[in-house]
Scaffold this active site. Structure first.
Site, PDB file in Angstrom:
ATOM      1  N   ASP A  73      10.712  -2.691  -3.618  1.00 16.52           N
ATOM      2  CA  ASP A  73       9.433  -2.130  -3.210  1.00 16.52           C
ATOM      3  C   ASP A  73       8.371  -3.174  -3.544  1.00 16.52           C
ATOM      4  OD1 ASP A  73       7.447  -0.141  -2.485  1.00 16.52           O
ATOM      5  OD2 ASP A  73       7.130   0.150  -4.641  1.00 16.52           O
ATOM      6  N   ASP A 108       4.303  -2.663  -3.859  1.00 16.71           N
ATOM      7  CA  ASP A 108       3.138  -2.312  -4.673  1.00 16.71           C
ATOM      8  C   ASP A 108       3.542  -1.748  -6.029  1.00 16.71           C
ATOM      9  OD1 ASP A 108       1.805  -3.065  -2.421  1.00 16.71           O
ATOM     10  OD2 ASP A 108       1.295  -1.028  -1.777  1.00 16.71           O
TER      11      ASP A 108
END
Length: 285
Positions: free
Chosen positions: A18, A20
């Site tokens: 992922d 952020d």
């Protein structure tokens, strides 16, 4: 730091990250708001509202209804933006805004996976125009990201073609594994959010990074490793340690990053989208 060893005679493997709060310390979606303001795309009120959204995101306190309202707001906000202008703004600010907020721990982990012979794939709800240039900076092999629709007039329509969120991320990971020959049982995944549990549980080696409360509970119950990343660093300050092979595309990162603007805002945008099979969200860096 984890020590990662790969038997190169074994099936291909990958590490899925992922973006952020996992690889970078802030929301890639909202980081460009000041640049958009300076470029005349949004007003001061919109800057303040996105700054508040960034605060809520970092605090991990946004509930489902808040996120839905923010998605609707940002979708309406970016509708009609000229893509060429957006590209220019992001090309000029990408390195200044993103490079300083990349976690040193994440960059080191990406290096270790590459050294172990694994592909590195960024899987993000942010728009492809943001994620792809960041992937270039990190030396990622591929990205999976949200894609927005661009009209015949060259402006964003406010609609989403493919939304990389929740279970859709897991579906994309499985499709990519099938097309690239990854053995998911031997693959790794990293995320900070409970919304990515489907992606995490699709691999043999899931990891929670800076997890929100819900993911921390889930990781504890499933005995998944929990990692803490807290040292943002400019990549150019640690390049001697990265040992990443030269990538011609990296030279053009600013040009690719030119598209990084509004589609990045779809971190919060509409949840609908078409199947990745139709157009395929997998970008080879």
């Amino acid at each position: 730091m984890l020590r990662l060893v790969e038997n190169h005679s074994s099936p291909r493997t990958a590490a899925f990250f992922d973006l952020d709060k996992t690889v970078i310390a802030k929301s890639s979606t909202l980081t460009f708001s000041k640049s958009f303001y300076q470029g005349g795309l949004i007003n001061r009120r919109a800057v303040l509202r996105t700054a508040y959204a960034q605060f809520v995101f970092l605090a991990g306190g946004a509930d489902h209804d808040q996120m839905e309202r923010m998605r609707e707001y940002l979708s309406a906000l970016c509708k009609g933006w000229n893509v060429r202008q957006v590209k220019q703004i992001v090309a000029e600010t990408l390195h200044d805004l993103i490079d300083p907020i990349i976690y040193d721990e994440a960059a080191s982990l990406i290096e270790e996976h590459h050294t172990a012979g694994r592909d590195v794939v960024i899987v993000s709800t942010s728009g492809a125009e943001v994620v792809e240039p960041i992937g270039e900076l990190l030396g990622a092999d591929r990205v999976v990201a949200t894609r927005m629709v661009v009209g015949a007039d060259g402006c964003f329509t406010g609609e989403v073609e493919y939304y990389a969120y929740g279970p859709t991320k897991a579906e994309a990971v499985k499709e990519l594994a099938a097309s690239e020959g990854y053995d998911l049982a031997r693959c790794y995944a990293y995320s900070d959010s409970a919304t990515d549990v489907p992606m995490l549980e699709s691999v043999g080696h899931p990891h929670a990074v800076n997890p929100d409360r819900a993911l921390r509970r889930e990781a504890g119950a499933r005995e998944w490793p929990i990692l803490v990343f807290n040292r943002p660093v400019r990549l150019k300050q640690r390049l001697p340690a990265l040992r990443m092979p030269p990538r011609p595309a990296l030279v053009a990162a600013a040009a690719i990053g030119a598209a990084a603007a509004t589609a990045g805002l779809v971190w919060y945008v509409n949840r609908g989208g078409r199947s990745p099979v139709r157009r395929g969200p997998f970008a080879r860096i």
